[in-house]
Design a protein around this motif. Sequence first.
Motif, PDB file in Angstrom:
ATOM      1  N   UNK A 128       0.830  -1.201   0.000  1.00  0.00           N
ATOM      2  CA  UNK A 128       0.000   0.000   0.000  1.00  0.00           C
ATOM      3  C   UNK A 128       0.868   1.256   0.000  1.00  0.00           C
ATOM      4  N   UNK A 129       1.927   1.259   0.799  1.00  0.00           N
ATOM      5  CA  UNK A 129       2.773   2.443   0.884  1.00  0.00           C
ATOM      6  C   UNK A 129       3.474   2.719  -0.433  1.00  0.00           C
ATOM      7  N   UNK A 130       3.960   1.654  -1.066  1.00  0.00           N
ATOM      8  CA  UNK A 130       4.602   1.853  -2.361  1.00  0.00           C
ATOM      9  C   UNK A 130       3.587   2.394  -3.368  1.00  0.00           C
ATOM     10  N   UNK A 131       2.392   1.839  -3.327  1.00  0.00           N
ATOM     11  CA  UNK A 131       1.357   2.273  -4.274  1.00  0.00           C
ATOM     12  C   UNK A 131       1.011   3.748  -4.061  1.00  0.00           C
ATOM     13  N   UNK A 132       0.858   4.132  -2.807  1.00  0.00           N
ATOM     14  CA  UNK A 132       0.530   5.539  -2.546  1.00  0.00           C
ATOM     15  C   UNK A 132       1.713   6.439  -2.905  1.00  0.00           C
ATOM     16  N   UNK A 133       2.927   5.891  -2.773  1.00  0.00           N
ATOM     17  CA  UNK A 133       4.099   6.649  -3.190  1.00  0.00           C
ATOM     18  C   UNK A 133       4.092   6.921  -4.690  1.00  0.00           C
ATOM     19  N   UNK A 134       3.545   5.983  -5.454  1.00  0.00           N
ATOM     20  CA  UNK A 134       3.454   6.171  -6.907  1.00  0.00           C
ATOM     21  C   UNK A 134       2.637   7.410  -7.263  1.00  0.00           C
ATOM     22  N   UNK A 135       1.635   7.687  -6.442  1.00  0.00           N
ATOM     23  CA  UNK A 135       0.805   8.869  -6.703  1.00  0.00           C
ATOM     24  C   UNK A 135       1.663  10.121  -6.710  1.00  0.00           C
ATOM     25  N   UNK A 136       2.590  10.200  -5.760  1.00  0.00           N
ATOM     26  CA  UNK A 136       3.455  11.378  -5.712  1.00  0.00           C
ATOM     27  C   UNK A 136       4.399  11.449  -6.903  1.00  0.00           C
ATOM     28  N   UNK A 137       4.636  10.325  -7.536  1.00  0.00           N
ATOM     29  CA  UNK A 137       5.472  10.319  -8.738  1.00  0.00           C
ATOM     30  C   UNK A 137       4.666  10.623  -9.995  1.00  0.00           C
ATOM     31  N   UNK A 138       3.376  10.851  -9.826  1.00  0.00           N
ATOM     32  CA  UNK A 138       2.557  11.224 -10.970  1.00  0.00           C
ATOM     33  C   UNK A 138       1.861  10.059 -11.655  1.00  0.00           C
ATOM     34  N   UNK A 139       1.826   8.905 -11.000  1.00  0.00           N
ATOM     35  CA  UNK A 139       1.161   7.748 -11.610  1.00  0.00           C
ATOM     36  C   UNK A 139       0.000   7.265 -10.754  1.00  0.00           C
ATOM     37  N   UNK A 140      -0.913   6.576 -11.382  1.00  0.00           N
ATOM     38  CA  UNK A 140      -1.940   5.869 -10.628  1.00  0.00           C
ATOM     39  C   UNK A 140      -1.313   4.579 -10.096  1.00  0.00           C
ATOM     40  N   UNK A 141      -1.664   4.165  -8.889  1.00  0.00           N
ATOM     41  CA  UNK A 141      -1.149   2.894  -8.378  1.00  0.00           C
ATOM     42  C   UNK A 141      -1.592   1.709  -9.240  1.00  0.00           C
ATOM     43  N   UNK A 142      -0.838   0.636  -9.119  1.00  0.00           N
ATOM     44  CA  UNK A 142      -1.219  -0.624  -9.750  1.00  0.00           C
ATOM     45  C   UNK A 142      -2.283  -1.325  -8.902  1.00  0.00           C
TER      46      UNK A 142
ATOM     47  N   UNK B 226      12.156   3.502   4.177  1.00  0.00           N
ATOM     48  CA  UNK B 226      11.876   4.936   4.193  1.00  0.00           C
ATOM     49  C   UNK B 226      10.437   5.188   4.657  1.00  0.00           C
ATOM     50  N   UNK B 227      10.301   5.667   5.899  1.00  0.00           N
ATOM     51  CA  UNK B 227       8.957   5.762   6.471  1.00  0.00           C
ATOM     52  C   UNK B 227       8.148   6.943   5.953  1.00  0.00           C
ATOM     53  N   UNK B 228       8.764   7.844   5.198  1.00  0.00           N
ATOM     54  CA  UNK B 228       7.937   8.916   4.613  1.00  0.00           C
ATOM     55  C   UNK B 228       6.903   8.304   3.674  1.00  0.00           C
ATOM     56  N   UNK B 229       7.181   7.100   3.207  1.00  0.00           N
ATOM     57  CA  UNK B 229       6.198   6.446   2.323  1.00  0.00           C
ATOM     58  C   UNK B 229       4.905   6.109   3.072  1.00  0.00           C
ATOM     59  N   UNK B 230       4.997   5.919   4.351  1.00  0.00           N
ATOM     60  CA  UNK B 230       3.795   5.478   5.072  1.00  0.00           C
ATOM     61  C   UNK B 230       2.740   6.569   5.141  1.00  0.00           C
ATOM     62  N   UNK B 231       3.143   7.804   4.868  1.00  0.00           N
ATOM     63  CA  UNK B 231       2.133   8.872   4.860  1.00  0.00           C
ATOM     64  C   UNK B 231       1.878   9.396   3.463  1.00  0.00           C
ATOM     65  N   UNK B 232       2.467   8.765   2.451  1.00  0.00           N
ATOM     66  CA  UNK B 232       2.189   9.176   1.070  1.00  0.00           C
ATOM     67  C   UNK B 232       0.713   8.903   0.768  1.00  0.00           C
ATOM     68  N   UNK B 233       0.091   9.629  -0.161  1.00  0.00           N
ATOM     69  CA  UNK B 233       0.689  10.664  -0.999  1.00  0.00           C
ATOM     70  C   UNK B 233       0.783  12.014  -0.286  1.00  0.00           C
ATOM     71  N   UNK B 234       1.786  12.781  -0.673  1.00  0.00           N
ATOM     72  CA  UNK B 234       1.961  14.117  -0.116  1.00  0.00           C
ATOM     73  C   UNK B 234       1.596  15.215  -1.112  1.00  0.00           C
ATOM     74  N   UNK B 235       1.446  14.845  -2.376  1.00  0.00           N
ATOM     75  CA  UNK B 235       1.177  15.879  -3.385  1.00  0.00           C
ATOM     76  C   UNK B 235      -0.121  15.601  -4.139  1.00  0.00           C
ATOM     77  N   UNK B 236      -1.084  15.026  -3.474  1.00  0.00           N
ATOM     78  CA  UNK B 236      -2.359  14.715  -4.114  1.00  0.00           C
ATOM     79  C   UNK B 236      -3.428  15.670  -3.561  1.00  0.00           C
TER      80      UNK B 236
END
Lengths: 453, 453, 495, 495
Positions: free
Chosen positions: C405-419, C462-472
């Motif tokens: 889940x954290x990786x997926x939400x991190x993808x949002x901050x990279x400009x992609x929809x999660x898988x 990297x625990x900043x991922x646990x609160x992603x997304x940060x730019x949505x």
Amino acid sequence: MRYLPLTETDRSAMLDAIGAPDVDALFSDVPPGLYLDGPIEGLPHHATEMAVEKHMRRLSKRNLAAADAPFFLGAGAYKHHVPATVDHIIQRGEFLTAYTPYQPEIAQGTLQMLFEFQTQVARLYGCAVANASMYDGSTACWEAVAMASRVTRRKRVVLSGALHPHYAEVVRTMAKFTEDEIAGASPSLTATPDDDGLIARIDENTASVVVQYPDILGRIPDLRKIAEAAHAKGAKLIVVNTEPVALGALEAPGNLGADIVVGEGQGIGVGLQFGGPYLGLFAITDPKLVRQMPGRLCGETVDADGKRGFVLTLSTREQHIRREKATSNICTNSGLCALAFSVHMTLLGEAGLRALAAENHRLACIASDRLAKLPGVEVLNTHFFNEFTLMLPTDTRQLVRDLADKGILGGVSLGKLFPQEDALSGGLLVTVTETTTEEDIETLASALEEALS
Amino acid sequence: MRYLPLTETDRSAMLDAIGAPDVDALFSDVPPGLYLDGPIEGLPHHATEMAVEKHMRRLSKRNLAAADAPFFLGAGAYKHHVPATVDHIIQRGEFLTAYTPYQPEIAQGTLQMLFEFQTQVARLYGCAVANASMYDGSTACWEAVAMASRVTRRKRVVLSGALHPHYAEVVRTMAKFTEDEIAGASPSLTATPDDDGLIARIDENTASVVVQYPDILGRIPDLRKIAEAAHAKGAKLIVVNTEPVALGALEAPGNLGADIVVGEGQGIGVGLQFGGPYLGLFAITDPKLVRQMPGRLCGETVDADGKRGFVLTLSTREQHIRREKATSNICTNSGLCALAFSVHMTLLGEAGLRALAAENHRLACIASDRLAKLPGVEVLNTHFFNEFTLMLPTDTRQLVRDLADKGILGGVSLGKLFPQEDALSGGLLVTVTETTTEEDIETLASALEEALS
Amino acid sequence: LEEPLIFEIGTTETCGVDLPETQTDLPSRLGSFVRTDGTGLPGLSEPETVRHYTRLSRQNYAIDLGLFPLGSCTMKHNPRLNEKVARMPGFADVHPFQPVSTVQGALGVMNELAHWLIDLTGMHGVAMSPKAGAHGELCGILCIRAALEARGDARKVVLVPESAHGTNPATAAFAGYAVEDIPADKDGRVDLEALKARLGPDVAGVMITNPNTCGLFERDMKAISDAVHDAGGLVYCDGANFNAIMGRVRPGDLGVDAMHINLHKTFSTPHGGGGPGSGPVVLSEALSPFAPLPYTARTKDGVVHLVEEENADAFSEKHFDGAMQSFGRMTAFHGQMGMFTRALTYILSHGADGLRQAAGDAVLNANYLLRRLEDVLHAPFADAGPCMHEALFGDEGFGERLSTLDLAKGLIDEGFHPMTMYFPLVVHGAMLVEPTETESKAALDQFVTAMRSLAERAKAGDETLTTAPHHAPRARLDEAQAARKPRLVWSEEAS
Amino acid sequence: LEEPLIFEIGTTETCGVDLPETQTDLPSRLGSFVRTDGTGLPGLSEPETVRHYTRLSRQNYAIDLGLFPLGSCTMKHNPRLNEKVARMPGFADVHPFQPVSTVQGALGVMNELAHWLIDLTGMHGVAMSPKAGAHGELCGILCIRAALEARGDARKVVLVPESAHGTNPATAAFAGYAVEDIPADKDGRVDLEALKARLGPDVAGVMITNPNTCGLFERDMKAISDAVHDAGGLVYCDGANFNAIMGRVRPGDLGVDAMHINLHKTFSTPHGGGGPGSGPVVLSEALSPFAPLPYTARTKDGVVHLVEEENADAFSEKHFDGAMQSFGRMTAFHGQMGMFTRALTYILSHGADGLRQAAGDAVLNANYLLRRLEDVLHAPFADAGPCMHEALFGDEGFGERLSTLDLAKGLIDEGFHPMTMYFPLVVHGAMLVEPTETESKAALDQFVTAMRSLAERAKAGDETLTTAPHHAPRARLDEAQAARKPRLVWSEEAS
């Protein structure tokens, strides 16, 4: 091919990265004899946009568009003017090409819209809660029957004889597999619906009573009376509405004792589209039963920063989570049609919906008065909203086809709707909306007069 | 009224805040006799969207759409297939309802598009710099003439006889007021353009020579030769192109010695639209002259954070800054048409433009060969791209009207284009594009054969 | 700027449409049924409406904005030609009950599309009316049950592999069947021997997905079908992944009896934020007679007939020797016409060669992602050979507090929809990535860069991922609260 | 994510359209003119194209997203019905040279619109072909010059008030006139006495804006016109502000001889990021005969004629006793048909009553803003009475290092487009705010809140404003660098 971005250079580079000699090699798991080594024969190859558009336009011109004829069809699908704004909005790429909002952080547009939509439907129907839409009115009707059986743990379903016959047929088909027992009836050709006859069929085993409002003949049943009778036997009242505009003029079913109100939302925002996609509406009056509802639900919550936001919720009812224990097999909703409905309803608001309903009714009254004057023609209904039944001394199936040959889409034959009921073959269901002109009414009157003389 | 959000409650509250009794009081500066106290009489009142749409549709149906007939018109406006994507993008509210990008921080969408557009036009024309578009080809042509006169400080303008007569007329009209001296000529009915005759008219006072490429008869002038002659006398060569698709097959004017290349961009992305809005293209080969160019220019720069961004630039040339010292009176450009052009050109790319041009030329060759076989019909051109001139033993003005009565839009009569030139009245300009089918060509051939027999 | 709800900005007096001022001197025929309460529906003027929805739309991610790698959902480009065609008045403005003489073009579209679907799948017939994928599944299972009942064979069990879509068991259960799992082998495919062992006279059939939800082609599909048929059962195939094989493998050749086709996946009708879909079901010769009403059929004179209750028996008698024994009706009208026009437009644009090429590019894109990512992400079946149109990864090696889940939400901050996440269940922390054929190599390379960076962050804890997304538009939403105290409609008091 | 340029992502081989594979066995008729260089035009596939432009669009502000209070630009709601109508094939797919028998509907639109424009302005005729406002101004001035020349009166001077749009003097200069200023009085209106003093036999006319660019109605307009006429001159009125008075005051009643009408302002054809516009010019009886070709006219038999060079003299002779003496032609075809259909649709939707109401609401909205802001912002003419459809403010009282520009950029961070700045020149640090009639009270109240806060920050010297915007796609752009070293096309080397 214009939709495929890979160039031959890209393909080579990617195959190199993968370590495959060609694309066919990626299909090595397909047993040899089953892998096709070239395009399927006998089918055309790719075509230019210009050529495809021309082909489709040619096909489209082999249809008579409703706007190009005096038009009086209804019976579950209604022609209303849809403001150009609606289509503009549903074509926004962000709405059109989005997926189901399972990632709420980047789907608040769809989710807030669905929350607004649910509230609009609940208010229109006089209900406490509505879901985020279903396939269409007929499948929503079946889902209501199934829900009532779940809630009451009973199996007997009493259908009004004046329920849309295709809705009844969907219920009957599904019930074959769930082993619900369907008690149907033939519609009676009376000026007002046979509410007492319906009530008489409700018993202690009845899970639900299904009534259409207005009914398939355009008449208006007394929901309050039927609700009392149903509730007295512990049954749920399911009210089906196929014309949402009617509820700008008629009392909301939820205010008259209905337990579940379902319907077809197509009349607001969606357009005719030869029957689909349409928009199933589903609402209940008792919010405690929400966990028994089928379909997607959108709910309000907050995000990690405390801001209001929306999510799909209570999905533990749904099949992709609960698998064989789900409340329903439904998965996809009718999201874009829900958006169209919601935009159109927002443009209307209470004042606009009331005015739209009034205009529909006004023109329907004019039409009914005019047609009643024709020799041999009788208007069945005492009450109606925007559709009513004419009784004619002829089989209206042929009449409708003859009118079509003259470029008039003159109504829906009861003979077509109820092929098993010979007594109904003289009935013609005539629908009038704000798109109908008085000139159209005159055209129909003259044509009927000629056909009957 | 559906476009006016204020409710009566709002209006009252706002009048209270203002301290005015009613809206009329806000017009107290209008002298009494001049203020109308009610709607202007004799004009209709507001109408529903449905009614307006119906009225406009009725009017639209009194036109014969190009797609509904065998169609052979050109002469400055070309029918090409425009991909559906183009219209989708120009209807994005963020493009459609934005203003001129004077606030670049929130207009990078329009600005980047214009920067891309300028580069596309420069590459298409083989030029160094292009502007952000002008009203249409004819006004761009005049602007080019004015620029050449500014740069050379001369006043004599030599027009090719085979310049589009309406372009020539625009130049002549404007020149009346600027006191440029226009040296025009009649077109000669020769198989190749009379380049030598044109060259002979260039003298030491000539500011510019204006040549159309391909010319109004579809012929292809030898730009290199004309450029040399013009430059030898210190004059600027202005090349006018009315069919951008041609430059997918023909050498770019900027590569052949043109100083200014202008044209009509409508053929890419814009559609026929009964003559407007269209898209003026304007480009120059010598970047040092950029401060003498008319029209808006978009340039690359950086923002305060060092990120690449785009702005309108060199606006000190423009009238809203320089007032009476501006390089031109032009203010508005044709931004949305530029977007349509740019999107279509991006879909095409070099490969697509080349293939599109090849297909146009292929069908034009087929048509010319077919029509040349008709008795009494002669094809004037030795060379052409997608339009050519037929010489017929009849006044083609009447012929064109007769063909239209048969549902064939058969070409443009030279008699109509050059009403003063009796010698041309037998000429018919025939245009063929990728939208023309071989069946259309046969239909035209049969109709011409019949008309001439 | 936060966009308020229509209930917060609209009023019941405001109206964004103009309506004729109705003369009220006519007597009403509504009797005593007149609505007396206000509906409470808020109205907005047209300018406010456009603005409200335009602003809302900008909080959505969409295919038009970027890669949408949702495994098993096939989010591909939606051509605008399809939208244009669907809006031609001859398609959009036609009533389902118009006499057939006035809708020959619409029926022609249905027929033409039906023939493409049959030819592409190598099947015998097709039921066009199902409204979505799950509805199509249901249709297929009901056909199976109808066929078994017609031969008086009341079997009770349907076998479903554990990697199946959740809709499969739900559908079988609805149709009255007991559902039993079939295990997967170590490669993520159906265990043929286990399946064979379970077959018997109580088994109505199997529901299987091919290519399966691990992104792999079921090599033994034909053997599975043969075994099921030999045991008297029938084979349902979930068509969600047909995009991988269209034009390259025909399900009919694999022995499939019924398969739904998601027009909104394979044939590019837009998802629209959750529908409408369309799920025609292709059927084998054994099942075709049982398809639901209505159906269309072209007779020798070139006329296309719409067969409904009205004419079903007579038509079957005249043209099919009475063989058509429809199990009933699944919806009021004829299906999703709006989707049919779009899908046919898409199919004609590609042609037989283009569809084959599309499947090839879809598989190529997925394999490219698999190989570019397998060194940084656990790819459980990577060694088993090529994948089909989706690549499957797991969360093995992630830092202790970090999840898929954290990786997926991190993808949002990279400009992609999660898988697609946590599906299929057979892989721990599954990530199912389906790029589709309409992504460019440049887009894939950007995605690879983002995924590699995220994989490394996840492994490094990297625990900043646990609160992603940060730019949505929103941070993570509290889904538990939404479910605990459901607020499903707006009310003045609550807000 | 930054959106790259098409030149950075496209290739010359990629193509987003399909074209027939051309047979090459035909001889070419291109002779030696075949293009030999590559065009270097980059192509993208259709999915990439949709994504590129969709992403780009999201970096724009637009009416669809919020208030756009650009004084004198009249950014109002653009109804989508207009867009639908303009795309009807009978309007969008018609060639300008089709025989008139095949374009009676299109000519009918032009005629119907022309009559509305004439009736709304109380004028005598209208020239439809000008392509935009400035083109219309030019048309009006050329009509004036043609009329003066026709009477053999070669005057040399045009008077323009100092508050005029910059296009006015540019236009007069183009038409060969010397431009002289007319001063404003202390209320921001034309100084009638100064004007009268300057009139004489050398003055061809005046160009005036009413309502003027200070947002005020020129009370003395009729007196000005009378004085100019008495001196043998003619009156041009800039129609940019007609939105304030449509249906309430007729320019013809004020003595105006020519006025252009921006269909893209007053009648809501969309601005499109800078055009296309459309600038028909209404004309007095004195000027009508000089209007440019082509024009349309309906004869008694109901047929609409298109009058061009081909038939101009004969038509004038037959129907106007030879009075039509067009000064020439301003554009190749008949004008902006696409804008005519939109404007007529808009006008018919409103009707005479709705247009009057729209002007009233526009003025009401502007006065509301004026009164809600005059206590916090310097409003130089607030005491002079009501404004028309725009409210004018100045920068008096701002902190030393803060300017109108800073406040305007600060508005961006509040979610609004800035107002018109530094115009008119008569007010220091001018801010010209035009809300238009299509803004709701709620939107105005939000704007007031934002403006009050910004005004207070500007007065308090809040220097964070000098670097605003902080929440836009870009920070302030370096316009000086752009002009110093112009980079107007992309090149590989430069990037």
